[in-house]
Design an enzyme around this catalytic site. Sequence first.
Site, short mmCIF file in Angstrom:
data_model
loop_
_atom_site.label_atom_id
_atom_site.label_comp_id
_atom_site.label_asym_id
_atom_site.label_seq_id
_atom_site.Cartn_x
_atom_site.Cartn_y
_atom_site.Cartn_z
N ARG A 55 109.16 135.84 4.51
CA ARG A 55 108.83 134.37 4.66
C ARG A 55 108.34 134.18 6.02
NH1 ARG A 55 111.62 130.46 5.05
NH2 ARG A 55 113.06 131.11 3.11
N TYR A 109 85.63 120.40 2.30
CA TYR A 109 85.83 120.96 1.23
C TYR A 109 86.63 119.90 0.43
CZ TYR A 109 88.03 124.30 -1.89
OH TYR A 109 88.81 124.86 -3.03
N ASP A 181 87.25 124.21 10.36
CA ASP A 181 87.36 124.84 9.31
C ASP A 181 86.12 125.99 9.38
OD1 ASP A 181 86.96 126.13 6.80
OD2 ASP A 181 87.95 124.46 5.61
N LYS A 206 87.31 133.55 0.55
CA LYS A 206 85.85 133.67 0.32
C LYS A 206 85.53 134.71 1.18
CE LYS A 206 86.88 129.64 -1.38
NZ LYS A 206 86.71 128.38 -0.73
C1 PLP Z 1 87.78 127.20 -0.42
C2 PLP Z 1 87.79 126.64 0.71
C3 PLP Z 1 89.04 126.09 1.33
C4 PLP Z 1 90.38 126.24 0.60
O1 PLP Z 1 90.59 127.65 0.44
P1 PLP Z 1 91.58 128.30 -0.68
O2 PLP Z 1 91.77 129.64 -0.17
O3 PLP Z 1 90.67 128.07 -2.03
O4 PLP Z 1 92.92 127.40 -0.78
C5 PLP Z 1 88.95 125.36 2.31
N1 PLP Z 1 87.82 125.02 3.19
C6 PLP Z 1 86.70 125.54 2.60
C7 PLP Z 1 85.57 125.16 3.68
C8 PLP Z 1 86.70 126.29 1.39
O5 PLP Z 1 85.41 126.71 1.14
#
Ligand code: PLP
Length: 395
Positions: A55, A109, A181, A206
């Site tokens: 962890r 998101y 982000d 992603k």
């Molecule tokens: C999918 C996504 C998230 C969240 O990510 P996870 O890995 O699904 O928790 C955050 N920001 C954006 C822009 C995303 O497309």
Amino acid sequence: MKNEKGSLMRPDALPASASRPVVTPLSPSVVYASDTPDMLDQQYEGGLQGYTYSREGHPNADVVAGRLDRMEGAPHPGVMTSSGMAAVSAVLLGLTSTGDHVIGGNQLYGRSLRMMSEDLPRLGVSTSMVDPGDIGAMRAAIRPETRMILVEVVSNPTLRVADIRALAALARETGVLLVVDNTFTTPRAFRPFEHGADVVLHSVTKLLAGHSDVMLGYVTARDEALNDRLRVFTVTAGMSPSPFDCWLAERGMLSFELRYDRAEATAAILADHLSGLKGVTRVLYPGRADHPDRALLDDLMQGRFCNMVSFEIDGGRAQANAFTRAADGLSFAPTLGDVGTTISHPASSSHRALTSAARHALGMSEGFFRISVGLEDPEALCGVFTGAVAAAMAV
Ligand SMILES: *Cc1c(COP(=O)(O)O)cnc(C)c1O
């Protein structure tokens, strides 16, 4: 090789090898054994490099983080988290205190928006959602207790672009952190630290990992103390990633640049193709000359775009149903960045909680779709869309 202490549970040492593996070994060990308490002291105090408990950190996380650090130009070693939302949560929960105020882009998101609207207020952190393209509105939203601004570079699903440089200047002037982000744009198209961001985060799930088989996040701060705080918070909150997910992500990331370039090139072809189809009323793609943020895109992204295309077909839910039914071989699934093209329908998924009027104000009718372009043959892909749009218009 026989274990001399046959009944004891310590594993045998690995066979000696003068040559090295060419692939990072998977290290699922949760615990790491030290020789003595003195040695453990030195590990905790930083005099000796060594893992203790997964962890707190493990080799597979550090290898992936190192790769992302280089891609983003991060000044300090970044932190891997168990999902993109864990990275978002680490920033929103780990860097704020009761009484603080946080500004978020109004097209973040969905779960990030939910964290801002439901969870932060419960903990005494107030929030405002503001259009990140409207610098005047951003400035007006800043209060003495504002701690940070959280934005995405390209909005979902309308693909508008935030003026990150102007936001960074505003953040610096007012002593607020700018958090970006960078999931949609990735460091292939945009490197937020070069434009003044203070914190960069990703859903590695992603495009970066890229195969829809890993859930993972990454976050890193320009300031060393903030970066340390993010690491400590994710460890305390148990947001640490699994070694296997990190190992898979590393494997996926070896082909990331190739995948990104291919998907981006196909997205440009598909956007142009869609704009010529009868029944398509609108096409949004950052690479097109008619994009409303053309000048900003040219300035910030320098010829790079993304693999996302949004478009609208004439009609309502019946036409939308006919379209996805006829889009043979493509996944109608609310994700992005997979090797295969995926289609999402904001009105029934990401934006279903909005009223129909609110969706229309954002330009998301029942005929509005967002495409994450994958690695298919461009001509074959365009053919599928030609057929599916024609099927929808025949309803
Ligand atoms: C999918 C996504 C998230 C969240 O990510 P996870 O890995 O699904 O928790 C955050 N920001 C954006 C822009 C995303 O497309």
